[in-house]
Motif scaffolding. Structure first.
Motif, PDB file in Angstrom:
ATOM      1  N   ARG A 107       0.847  -1.196   0.000  1.00 14.15           N
ATOM      2  CA  ARG A 107       0.000   0.000   0.000  1.00 14.15           C
ATOM      3  C   ARG A 107       0.881   1.244   0.000  1.00 14.15           C
ATOM      4  O   ARG A 107       1.897   1.299   0.697  1.00 14.15           O
ATOM      5  N   ASN A 108       0.446   2.255  -0.750  1.00 11.68           N
ATOM      6  CA  ASN A 108       1.200   3.505  -0.734  1.00 11.68           C
ATOM      7  C   ASN A 108       0.891   4.289   0.535  1.00 11.68           C
ATOM      8  O   ASN A 108       0.122   3.838   1.395  1.00 11.68           O
ATOM      9  N   GLU A 144       2.300  11.080  -1.250  1.00 14.11           N
ATOM     10  CA  GLU A 144       1.085  10.309  -1.014  1.00 14.11           C
ATOM     11  C   GLU A 144       1.081   8.972  -1.758  1.00 14.11           C
ATOM     12  O   GLU A 144       0.518   7.987  -1.286  1.00 14.11           O
ATOM     13  N   LYS A 145       1.713   8.914  -2.939  1.00  9.30           N
ATOM     14  CA  LYS A 145       1.699   7.692  -3.744  1.00  9.30           C
ATOM     15  C   LYS A 145       2.975   6.868  -3.581  1.00  9.30           C
ATOM     16  O   LYS A 145       3.125   5.819  -4.221  1.00  9.30           O
ATOM     17  N   ALA A 146       3.866   7.321  -2.710  1.00  9.84           N
ATOM     18  CA  ALA A 146       5.117   6.587  -2.488  1.00  9.84           C
ATOM     19  C   ALA A 146       4.844   5.288  -1.736  1.00  9.84           C
ATOM     20  O   ALA A 146       3.945   5.211  -0.893  1.00  9.84           O
ATOM     21  N   MET A 147       5.632   4.266  -2.020  1.00  6.11           N
ATOM     22  CA  MET A 147       5.526   2.996  -1.326  1.00  6.11           C
ATOM     23  C   MET A 147       6.465   3.011  -0.113  1.00  6.11           C
ATOM     24  O   MET A 147       7.471   3.744  -0.103  1.00  6.11           O
ATOM     25  N   GLU A 150      10.232   3.132  -0.378  1.00  5.43           N
ATOM     26  CA  GLU A 150      10.797   4.350  -0.955  1.00  5.43           C
ATOM     27  C   GLU A 150      10.965   5.459   0.077  1.00  5.43           C
ATOM     28  O   GLU A 150      11.464   6.540  -0.249  1.00  5.43           O
TER      29      GLU A 150
END
Length: 271
Positions: A107-108, A144-147, A150
């Motif tokens: 999930r991000n 917000e979309k980073a895993m 990362e």
């Protein structure tokens, strides 16, 4: 966070009111052959809007105490009350941040924060709006979309903090949340956490091995003795509400309280 949200939290948390009562709580873990006392008789109060840190030697029952307050571990004797109601199991009005962020790798950032909403059945529109506020407050905008893989350790803990605050709990419990971070990142996270606490007005109970962290963050430092842990002294911290880390650690009050905590723990120096 918008001022409306922060004022709403403070409206529920009038200064001086007791939100958590720990009365004579002890914990003994029992197996077939062995009984291990983990926590002695503990009495502790957490007032609304207060930041209390708990310091003590390894194995003295600090984490066990947090789990009892959260309703994750049943006390052997005594009772915990939250807003006057006995705690008999996990509560909807408590947030918990552990030493490890424990993010779901698939999930991000945004989806990890919103997991709290899914588990608690929150209104989706309200949860998304609250998520956006927390992302901005914690400096995660743009990630917000980073895993999880990362992100740095500090950023992962920011996500964990957002997740714990998503449902606007009355009480935030934190168990060594920055213990695995390097010293500089830990200082930055201390500064950010103190700012977030001031903005939200949430009542915080935080366990730490770091004397500097305990004093920097707190209104009150609770010092526990060796296992089975009991409270040996409570120290009020008279530092400015807004705390620059570098200035705070040079403040006479910081030195006074830190020195006393180290004296109680039998540690004249170090963190």
């Amino acid at each position: 966070m918008t001022s409306t949200t922060a004022e709403g939290i403070r409206g529920r948390a009038a200064a001086g009111d007791t939100v958590v009562d720990v009365d004579g709580v002890s914990v003994t873990f029992r197996s077939r052959r062995v009984s291990t006392p983990a926590l002695g008789a503990v009495d502790l109060r957490l007032r609304r809007g207060e930041f209390v840190t708990i310091a003590g030697p390894s194995g003295c029952g600090k984490s066990t105490l947090l789990k009892v307050v959260a309703g994750l571990t049943a006390p052997t004797t005594g009772q915990v009350r939250l807003r006057g109601e006995p705690v008999r199991g996990p509560r909807q009005d408590i947030g918990f941040v552990f030493q490890r962020a424990a993010l779901l790798e698939w999930r991000n950032v945004r989806a990890n924060i919103l997991l709290q909403a899914e588990m608690r059945g929150m209104d989706s529109a309200t949860a998304r709006r609250r998520c956006d506020e927390l992302v901005e407050m914690t400096g995660l905008t743009g990630f917000e979309k980073a895993m999880p893989h990362e992100l740095s350790g500090g950023m992962q803990q920011r996500v964990s903090l957002c997740r714990a605050l998503l449902h606007e709990p009355d009480v935030l419990l934190m168990d060594e949340p920055f213990g695995a971070l390097d010293a500089l990142t830990r200082e930055r996270m201390n500064t950010e956490l103190h700012r977030i606490w001031r903005e939200t007005g949430v009542s915080v109970l935080l366990v730490t091995h770091s004397v500097a962290e305990a004093v920097y963050l707190a209104n009150r430092v609770v010092v526990m003795g060796p296992r089975p842990g009991t409270i040996i002294e409570e120290l009020h911290v008279d530092l400015p509400a807004e705390r620059d880390y570098g200035e705070t650690v040079r403040h006479a009050e910081f030195g006074r309280v830190s020195g006393r905590v180290r004296e109680l723990l039998g540690s004249p120096g170090g963190d």
